[in-house]
Design a protein around this motif. Structure first.
Motif, mmCIF file in Angstrom:
data_model
loop_
_atom_site.group_PDB
_atom_site.id
_atom_site.type_symbol
_atom_site.label_atom_id
_atom_site.label_comp_id
_atom_site.label_asym_id
_atom_site.label_seq_id
_atom_site.Cartn_x
_atom_site.Cartn_y
_atom_site.Cartn_z
ATOM 1 N N PHE A 1 0.892 -1.163 0.000
ATOM 2 C CA PHE A 1 0.000 0.000 0.000
ATOM 3 C C PHE A 1 0.927 1.208 0.000
ATOM 4 O O PHE A 1 1.626 1.466 0.979
ATOM 5 C CB PHE A 1 -0.904 0.007 1.231
ATOM 6 N N THR A 2 0.959 1.940 -1.105
ATOM 7 C CA THR A 2 1.984 2.959 -1.285
ATOM 8 C C THR A 2 1.546 4.341 -0.820
ATOM 9 O O THR A 2 0.379 4.718 -0.943
ATOM 10 C CB THR A 2 2.393 3.049 -2.764
ATOM 11 N N LEU A 3 2.510 5.093 -0.296
ATOM 12 C CA LEU A 3 2.317 6.494 0.086
ATOM 13 C C LEU A 3 3.503 7.287 -0.432
ATOM 14 O O LEU A 3 4.635 6.766 -0.470
ATOM 15 C CB LEU A 3 2.213 6.664 1.599
ATOM 16 N N THR B 1 -1.781 11.994 5.445
ATOM 17 C CA THR B 1 -1.388 10.674 5.931
ATOM 18 C C THR B 1 -2.512 10.048 6.751
ATOM 19 O O THR B 1 -2.695 8.825 6.736
ATOM 20 C CB THR B 1 -0.119 10.775 6.790
ATOM 21 N N ARG B 2 -3.294 10.884 7.427
ATOM 22 C CA ARG B 2 -4.415 10.364 8.229
ATOM 23 C C ARG B 2 -5.458 9.699 7.337
ATOM 24 O O ARG B 2 -5.942 8.601 7.635
ATOM 25 C CB ARG B 2 -5.068 11.494 9.018
ATOM 26 N N ALA B 3 -5.811 10.369 6.226
ATOM 27 C CA ALA B 3 -6.783 9.797 5.300
ATOM 28 C C ALA B 3 -6.241 8.527 4.654
ATOM 29 O O ALA B 3 -6.976 7.553 4.456
ATOM 30 C CB ALA B 3 -7.139 10.825 4.227
ATOM 31 N N ALA B 4 -4.949 8.522 4.335
ATOM 32 C CA ALA B 4 -4.339 7.336 3.725
ATOM 33 C C ALA B 4 -4.411 6.143 4.664
ATOM 34 O O ALA B 4 -4.716 5.013 4.240
ATOM 35 C CB ALA B 4 -2.901 7.639 3.339
ATOM 36 N N ILE B 5 -4.146 6.374 5.925
ATOM 37 C CA ILE B 5 -4.181 5.277 6.897
ATOM 38 C C ILE B 5 -5.578 4.677 6.986
ATOM 39 O O ILE B 5 -5.740 3.455 7.086
ATOM 40 C CB ILE B 5 -3.682 5.767 8.274
ATOM 41 N N GLU B 6 -6.590 5.507 6.892
ATOM 42 C CA GLU B 6 -7.957 4.992 6.963
ATOM 43 C C GLU B 6 -8.338 4.187 5.720
ATOM 44 O O GLU B 6 -9.329 3.454 5.730
ATOM 45 C CB GLU B 6 -8.938 6.137 7.174
ATOM 46 N N ALA B 7 -7.559 4.291 4.660
ATOM 47 C CA ALA B 7 -7.809 3.515 3.444
ATOM 48 C C ALA B 7 -7.005 2.219 3.394
ATOM 49 O O ALA B 7 -7.185 1.421 2.473
ATOM 50 C CB ALA B 7 -7.488 4.361 2.209
ATOM 51 N N VAL C 1 1.171 -4.069 3.605
ATOM 52 C CA VAL C 1 2.423 -3.471 4.064
ATOM 53 C C VAL C 1 2.439 -2.032 3.555
ATOM 54 O O VAL C 1 2.452 -1.796 2.344
ATOM 55 C CB VAL C 1 3.648 -4.234 3.540
ATOM 56 N N ALA C 2 2.391 -1.075 4.471
ATOM 57 C CA ALA C 2 2.450 0.332 4.091
ATOM 58 C C ALA C 2 3.881 0.660 3.704
ATOM 59 O O ALA C 2 4.803 0.494 4.512
ATOM 60 C CB ALA C 2 1.996 1.212 5.250
ATOM 61 N N ILE C 3 4.076 1.098 2.466
ATOM 62 C CA ILE C 3 5.429 1.378 1.985
ATOM 63 C C ILE C 3 5.484 2.827 1.524
ATOM 64 O O ILE C 3 4.700 3.251 0.673
ATOM 65 C CB ILE C 3 5.856 0.372 0.899
ATOM 66 N N VAL C 4 6.382 3.580 2.125
ATOM 67 C CA VAL C 4 6.336 5.041 2.049
ATOM 68 C C VAL C 4 7.593 5.604 1.395
ATOM 69 O O VAL C 4 8.712 5.386 1.868
ATOM 70 C CB VAL C 4 6.183 5.646 3.456
ATOM 71 N N ASP C 5 7.369 6.342 0.302
ATOM 72 C CA ASP C 5 8.443 7.065 -0.363
ATOM 73 C C ASP C 5 8.663 8.383 0.369
ATOM 74 O O ASP C 5 7.864 9.318 0.253
ATOM 75 C CB ASP C 5 8.044 7.316 -1.823
ATOM 76 N N ALA C 6 9.750 8.437 1.152
ATOM 77 C CA ALA C 6 10.119 9.667 1.851
ATOM 78 C C ALA C 6 11.393 10.263 1.267
ATOM 79 O O ALA C 6 12.021 11.108 1.900
ATOM 80 C CB ALA C 6 10.293 9.386 3.346
ATOM 81 N N ALA D 1 0.112 11.815 -1.969
ATOM 82 C CA ALA D 1 -0.731 10.786 -2.596
ATOM 83 C C ALA D 1 -0.547 9.429 -1.942
ATOM 84 O O ALA D 1 0.462 9.165 -1.282
ATOM 85 C CB ALA D 1 -0.415 10.680 -4.086
ATOM 86 N N TRP D 2 -1.545 8.583 -2.170
ATOM 87 C CA TRP D 2 -1.409 7.169 -1.807
ATOM 88 C C TRP D 2 -1.965 6.289 -2.920
ATOM 89 O O TRP D 2 -2.741 6.730 -3.754
ATOM 90 C CB TRP D 2 -2.079 6.866 -0.469
#
Length: 232
Positions: free
Chosen positions: A51-53, A74-80, A86-91, A153-154
């Motif tokens: 699950f990409t962010l 990020t709050r809205a993304a977490i609720e989705a 596996v939340a995978i985040v491009d930082a 985005a997510w």
């Protein structure tokens, strides 16, 4: 492609090191996410769909505390996030601003997210560890995400740790880090990876018996015959 319980169970028996070997044989050299190391020693091997962010560099008019209440946050993304992902985040490898802290990680844990993987860092270390959410990252930093990043985005393609990640690619994490399996290659990997593990385990038994490496690893024809006979 849905990730079945059987596929998850199979991949949990295969190390990320073995997966990189299997994928290398298929021509994929860039599947190990750089900088994503276990936040806590001893975290279990975890398998799940990505699950990409995505974050971009901070822009002062957008990266503000007020943005945390935005529909794109990020709050809205977490609720989705679905259970088991596996939340995978491009930082972008930024290490001066923590993408998530204890509150967000606690919510992810409550939603059944399997793990968090990022090429960035987290904040509120003690609290994050207390949530029990397994995390792979570059480390920790006290400042919040908006000190260095803008969330945009997510569930879009991202680059994380130098690896292209698409939603629903398969992520496997263990003590060696995080490896991506392209969704379209899952069946082929499931067919080959367990056999690679069996073969390497057999090679280790031969090493324990004092067999020298030449002809053993990699196997020559004689060793291959011995290995095939051992399976019967």
């Amino acid at each position: 492609m849905a990730l079945s319980a059987e596929a998850i169970a199979t991949l949990k028996t295969v190390s990320t090191a073995t997966l990189t070997t299997v994928l290398l044989k298929k021509g994929l050299r860039n599947v190990w996410i750089r900088g994503a190391t276990p936040l806590k020693p001893g975290q279990p091997r975890i398998v799940g769909p990505a699950f990409t962010l995505r974050f971009v560099p901070a822009r002062e008019d957008l990266a503000t505390p007020a943005s945390w209440a935005s529909p794109i946050s990020t709050r809205a993304a977490i609720e989705a996030m679905p259970e088991g992902c596996v939340a995978i985040v491009d930082a972008m490898g930024v290490t001066e601003a923590g993408i998530f802290g204890d509150i967000l990680c606690a919510r992810m844990q409550k939603r059944g997210v399997a793990a968090l993987v990022t090429d960035g860092v987290v904040r509120d270390l003690a609290g994050v560890l207390d949530t029990g959410l397994p995390v792979w990252c570059r480390g920790v930093a006290a400042p919040p995400s908006v000190a260095g990043l803008t969330f945009v985005a997510w569930q879009q393609p991202i680059g994380c740790g130098g690896v292209a990640v698409f939603p629903d690619d398969i992520i496997v994490v263990d003590q060696d880090g995080a490896v991506l399996i392209p969704a379209d290659m899952l069946d082929a990997v499931l067919d080959e990876a367990p056999e690679q593990e069996r073969m390497e385990a057999w090679i280790m038994t031969r090493i324990d018996e004092g067999v020298p490496l030449p002809g053993l690893y990699p196997m020559n024809a004689e060793t291959k015959a011995l290995y095939e006979a051992s399976k019967k």
